[in-house]
Design an enzyme around this catalytic site. Structure first.
Site, PDB file in Angstrom:
ATOM      1  N   HIS A 160       3.635   6.726  -6.630  1.00 57.01           N
ATOM      2  CA  HIS A 160       2.834   7.838  -7.154  1.00 57.01           C
ATOM      3  C   HIS A 160       3.604   9.146  -6.986  1.00 57.01           C
ATOM      4  O   HIS A 160       3.701   9.962  -7.914  1.00 57.01           O
ATOM      5  CB  HIS A 160       1.496   7.888  -6.419  1.00 57.01           C
ATOM      6  CG  HIS A 160       0.445   8.689  -7.119  1.00 57.01           C
ATOM      7  ND1 HIS A 160      -0.880   8.685  -6.732  1.00 57.01           N
ATOM      8  CD2 HIS A 160       0.503   9.545  -8.187  1.00 57.01           C
ATOM      9  CE1 HIS A 160      -1.573   9.483  -7.533  1.00 57.01           C
ATOM     10  NE2 HIS A 160      -0.759  10.024  -8.409  1.00 57.01           N
ATOM     11  N   HIS A 185       1.780   4.535  -2.760  1.00 55.30           N
ATOM     12  CA  HIS A 185       1.865   5.979  -2.536  1.00 55.30           C
ATOM     13  C   HIS A 185       3.223   6.521  -2.973  1.00 55.30           C
ATOM     14  O   HIS A 185       3.313   7.554  -3.641  1.00 55.30           O
ATOM     15  CB  HIS A 185       1.703   6.283  -1.042  1.00 55.30           C
ATOM     16  CG  HIS A 185       0.298   6.207  -0.535  1.00 55.30           C
ATOM     17  ND1 HIS A 185      -0.760   6.805  -1.167  1.00 55.30           N
ATOM     18  CD2 HIS A 185      -0.209   5.624   0.583  1.00 55.30           C
ATOM     19  CE1 HIS A 185      -1.869   6.583  -0.470  1.00 55.30           C
ATOM     20  NE2 HIS A 185      -1.554   5.866   0.591  1.00 55.30           N
ATOM     21  N   HIS A 226       0.831  -1.205   0.000  1.00 52.84           N
ATOM     22  CA  HIS A 226       0.000   0.000   0.000  1.00 52.84           C
ATOM     23  C   HIS A 226       0.869   1.260   0.000  1.00 52.84           C
ATOM     24  O   HIS A 226       0.721   2.147  -0.847  1.00 52.84           O
ATOM     25  CB  HIS A 226      -0.904  -0.047   1.232  1.00 52.84           C
ATOM     26  CG  HIS A 226      -1.892   1.060   1.319  1.00 52.84           C
ATOM     27  ND1 HIS A 226      -3.236   0.881   1.113  1.00 52.84           N
ATOM     28  CD2 HIS A 226      -1.753   2.384   1.621  1.00 52.84           C
ATOM     29  CE1 HIS A 226      -3.883   2.036   1.257  1.00 52.84           C
ATOM     30  NE2 HIS A 226      -2.996   2.952   1.587  1.00 52.84           N
ATOM     31  N   GLU A 227       1.794   1.330   0.959  1.00 47.71           N
ATOM     32  CA  GLU A 227       2.630   2.526   1.077  1.00 47.71           C
ATOM     33  C   GLU A 227       3.592   2.669  -0.097  1.00 47.71           C
ATOM     34  O   GLU A 227       3.921   3.781  -0.515  1.00 47.71           O
ATOM     35  CB  GLU A 227       3.398   2.508   2.392  1.00 47.71           C
ATOM     36  CG  GLU A 227       2.527   2.542   3.636  1.00 47.71           C
ATOM     37  CD  GLU A 227       1.563   3.710   3.656  1.00 47.71           C
ATOM     38  OE1 GLU A 227       1.845   4.746   3.017  1.00 47.71           O
ATOM     39  OE2 GLU A 227       0.511   3.594   4.301  1.00 47.71           O
TER      40      GLU A 227
END
Length: 626
Positions: free
Chosen positions: A423, A420, A416-417
Site C-alpha cells: 500500500h 501494508h 499482513h505487513e
C-alpha cells in the site's frame, strides 16, 4: 487535514495485534544479539541514509528550510505565488523531517537499550517539535483568508491545483483551527504529548522482565513478548496457564505506574480535543478522516448483537479441547491436536508470494523483489521492539519489522505487513508527497486483504481434512482477534475517555474492573474469565494511539468484501483495488473505499463478515465432527 503536527504524522506506526507477534526461537537461552543474525534477514536502513553524517546534514537542512518557510509569516496568502511557495516549502520540510524521524526510530527499534539511538530518536523528536512550532502559522493564515480568495488563487496559479484537496480539507476543519499564536504554542507541546507513549515503550520494550517458566519438556524458558503467544498456543495446559499468569502478574506488579502512564495519555487526548473545540476525544480522532461517529458506534452495536456467534465458537473450542471449563489461557491453542505446522521464514515468503498471485503480475513482482532486497527485519533479537509493523518514508522503499517464530500465525503476519508495505509502495509511487501517506482508517484494508488471499490459497492447495480444519480455525481466530477483540478494545477506549471526560479518575482499580467487566460481557457465556485478565489493558500499545483499534475491525470487514470481489471477478476488481492503493490520501477514506467497491458507512460489510464467522464455525464443527 487540520494543522496536524509532523511529530504526530511520523509517529503513526502500524503496530499489529497487541505487540503479540513472535521472534526467533532461542529455546531456553537468551535472545541472540543483532550481530548474530545474517544480513539477509535484516532490513537495509542505509537506503534511507548511507551513514549518520547524511542524517546530520538533513537535520541541519530541515532547520534552514523551516526558517525560510517562517520568513513568509504574515504574508503567506498575499498572492497565489506566495501561497504556492509556502506550500512547497512545507512539503519539503515535512518530507525531510519524515526521513529523519523514521530512520532514527527504526534504528532504535533494532535495540531499544542502545543509548546511541535512544539519543538520536530524542533529537529527531526535538527537531520535529521545533519544526512544528516554526510552521504553526501556516494553517491559521490560510484559514484567515476568505474562501473565495483561496479558490481564486487555485484557478489563477496552475501549481496550486495540486493543493486543491489539501485546501478543501483545511476549510472543512476551520472550526477546529486556532490562531497562529495559539497554534505555535500548541505545537510546542508536541514533545510533552508524546511522553506517555515514549515512557510506555521504554518500559514495555526495554525494561520489563517476565519470569522463567518450564516448557513442555520441563526446560526453563524466559518469557518474552515474542514467546508469550507461542506459549499460549502450547498444547500443554500448564504451560499456557503459567505463561498467562506470569505475564499478567508482571504487569499487575506495576499497575500503579502503568495506570498513571495511561491516564496521562488519555488526559492528553482530552486536552487536544477540548482545545480544538470538539465534544470529545472520539469526535476529534474520527474527524480527520471525516468518519461519522455513527460508524464507530454501529461497529460496537453490530458486534454486540453477534456475540452469540462468538459464544458458539467458544463452545466448539471447549468441546474439541475436551475441557470441563474453558479459560482465557485456552483461547489460542490450535484445535487440531495432531498437526504440528512449522513454517521457516523462507518457506513463508514463497507461500505468500504464491498467495498474492490474484493481485496481478506487477503486484507479485514488486512484492517478491522487495522481500529479497532489504525491506524486512525478520527475527527477534535482544532489545528489539516487539510485535510487527510496516513503515515508510517518501522516496524510499517501505520497511517491515517482524519477530518471526516459524508459526502459521507468523506467515500470516508476513502477509499482513506485506499488504501494508505494498500500500505504501503504490501510494508513494502514484501520489505527490502531500497525499502519499494513506490514512489510518484504510491502513488495515490492504493488510487483511492479503491475509484473506493467503487463507484462500492454503485452502485451495490442500485436501487434508486436518490442515483444512487448522486453516479454518486460524481464519476464525483472525476474525475473533480482529473483529471481536479489537471492537472490545474500541469499546474500552470509549468508556475510558468518557469516564475521564466526566471527571472520573483512571485508577488501576477502575481500569481493571472496567476491563474485566467488558471481557466478561464478551466471553463469560462460554468461558471462565480468569481474574488476571483484568490487567490485559496495561500491555496494549495501541491504547497510546487513541481510537486506532476500531480500524482493524472496519478494515477486516472491508478487506473481506474486497478479497471476495477479487477472487470472484478477477481483473476488473483487481484494477479497482489497485486504484484504491494508489489513491493514498488524495480523498477521504470512505469515498476511496466506495470506489474500490465497498461502502463502510453501511453496517453491511461488518454484518457480512460476522455472518462469515458463523459459517466458518459450522464448517469447522463438521470437519472436527464436534
Amino acid at each position: 487535514m487540520r494543522n496536524r503536527t509532523m511529530l504526530g504524522m511520523v509517529e503513526d506506526i502500524r503496530r499489529e495485534a497487541d505487540g503479540e507477534a513472535g521472534g526467533v526461537n532461542c529455546g531456553a537461552g537468551q535472545l541472540p544479539l543483532r550481530s548474530e543474525v545474517e544480513d539477509r534477514y535484516k532490513w537495509r536502513l542505509e537506503d534511507i541514509y548511507p551513514d549518520e553524517d547524511c542524517w546530520e546534514a538533513d537535520a541541519k537542512q530541515v532547520l534552514e528550510d523551516v526558517r525560510k518557510l517562517a520568513s513568509l509569516k504574515g504574508r503567506l496568502t498575499a498572492s497565489a505565488a506566495t501561497l504556492l511557495e509556502g506550500l512547497k516549502l512545507q512539503d519539503q520540510v515535512n518530507e525531510r523531517l519524515s526521513r529523519l524521524f523514521v530512520y532514527a526510530k527504526m534504528r532504535r527499534d533494532e535495540d531499544n537499550a542502545n543509548p546511541k539511538y535512544q539519543a538520536l530518536t530524542d533529537r529527531a523528536t526535538s527537531i520535529a517539535v521545533q519544526v512544528d512550532s516554526e510552521k504553526a502559522f501556516v494553517v491559521p493564515e490560510i484559514l484567515a483568508t476568505p474562501e473565495e480568495t483561496l479558490r481564486a488563487y487555485v484557478e489563477q496559479e496552475p501549481g496550486l491545483a495540486l493543493y486543491r484537496f489539501y485546501l478543501e480539507q483545511l476549510i472543512r476543519q476551520k472550526p477546529h483551527v486556532l490562531s497562529a499564536e495559539q497554534e505555535q504554542l500548541l505545537a510546542g507541546t508536541g514533545e510533552m504529548a508524546s511522553a506517555p507513549s515514549h515512557i510506555f515503550s521504554m518500559f514495555n520494550d526495554a525494561d520489563i522482565q517476565f519470569p522463567v517458566i518450564e516448557d513442555e519438556s520441563g526446560k526453563p524458558v524466559q518469557l518474552t513478548h515474542g514467546r508469550y503467544m507461542q506459549m499460549l498456543q502450547s498444547r500443554d495446559r500448564r504451560v499456557r496457564r503459567e505463561a498467562f499468569e506470569g505475564v499478567l502478574e508482571t504487569y499487575r506488579k506495576n499497575r500503579n505506574t502503568l495506570a498513571a502512564i495511561y491516564s496521562a495519555s488519555v488526559k492528553k487526548d482530552l486536552f487536544y480535543a477540548q482545545v480544538r473545540r470538539y465534544p470529545g476525544a472520539l469526535e476529534a480522532a474520527l474527524d480527520e478522516d471525516d468518519v461519522p461517529v455513527a460508524v464507530y458506534d454501529n461497529l460496537i452495536a453490530a458486534v454486540r448483537e453477534s456475540l452469540p456467534a462468538l459464544h458458539k465458537y467458544l463452545a466448539l473450542r471447549k468441546r474439541v479441547l475436551g475441557l470441563d471449563e474453558l479459560h482465557m489461557y485456552d483461547l489460542y491453542t490450535p484445535l487440531v491436536p495432531d498437526l504440528d505446522v512449522k513454517i521457516p521464514y523462507d518457506q513463508a515468503v514463497e507461500t505468500v508470494k504464491e498467495a498474492i498471485r490474484p493481485l496481478g503480475e506487477e503486484y507479485q513482482r514488486v512484492a517478491a523483489e522487495g522481500l529479497a532486497s532489504g525491506w524486512v527485519d525478520v527475527f527477534e533479537t535482544r532489545g528489539k521492539t516487539s510485535g510487527a509493523y510496516s513503515w515508510a518514508t517518501y522516496g524510499v522503499h517501505p520497511y517491515i519489522l517482524l519477530n518471526h517464530q516459524d508459526t502459521l500465525n507468523d506467515m500470516f503476519t508476513l502477509a499482513h505487513e506485506l499488504g501494508h508495505a505494498m500500500h505504501y509502495y503504490y501510494s508513494m509511487n502514484a501520489q505527490p508527497f502531500v497525499y502519499a501517506n494513506y490514512t489510518i482508517f484504510v491502513a488495515e484494508v490492504a493488510s487483511t486483504c492479503n491475509e484473506a488471499l493467503l487463507t484462500h490459497h492454503l485452502l485451495e492447495t490442500t485436501d487434508d481434512p486436518k490442515m483444512r480444519a487448522y486453516l479454518i480455525n486460524h481464519h476464525l481466530e483472525t476474525l475473533r482477534g480482529t473483529l471481536f477483540r479489537q471492537t472490545m478494545f474500541a469499546e474500552f477506549e470509549k468508556l475510558v475517555h468518557r469516564h475521564a471526560q466526566e471527571g472520573g479518575a483512571l485508577t488501576p482499580e477502575w481500569l481493571c474492573e472496567t476491563y474485566y467487566q467488558l471481557v466478561s460481557d464478551y466471553f463469560s457465556a462460554e468461558c471462565t474469565v480468569d481474574r488476571p485478565i483484568e490487567m490485559e489493558w496495561a500491555r496494549i500499545p495501541h491504547f497510546y494511539s487513541a481510537f486506532y483499534v476500531y480500524k482493524y475491525a472496519t478494515g477486516i470487514s472491508a478487506a473481506t468484501a474486497l478479497s471476495q470481489k477479487i477472487l470472484r471477478e478477477g481483473e476488473p476488481a483487481v484494477e479497482a483495488y489497485l486504484s484504491f492503493l494508489k489513491g493514498g490520501a488524495s480523498d477521504y477514506p470512505i469515498p476511496l473505499l466506495r470506489r474500490a467497491g465497498v461502502d463502510m458507512e453501511s453496517p453491511e460489510p461488518v454484518r457480512e463478515t460476522l455472518r462469515l464467522f458463523t459459517r466458518l464455525v459450522d464448517d469447522l464443527a463438521a470437519l472436527l465432527q464436534a
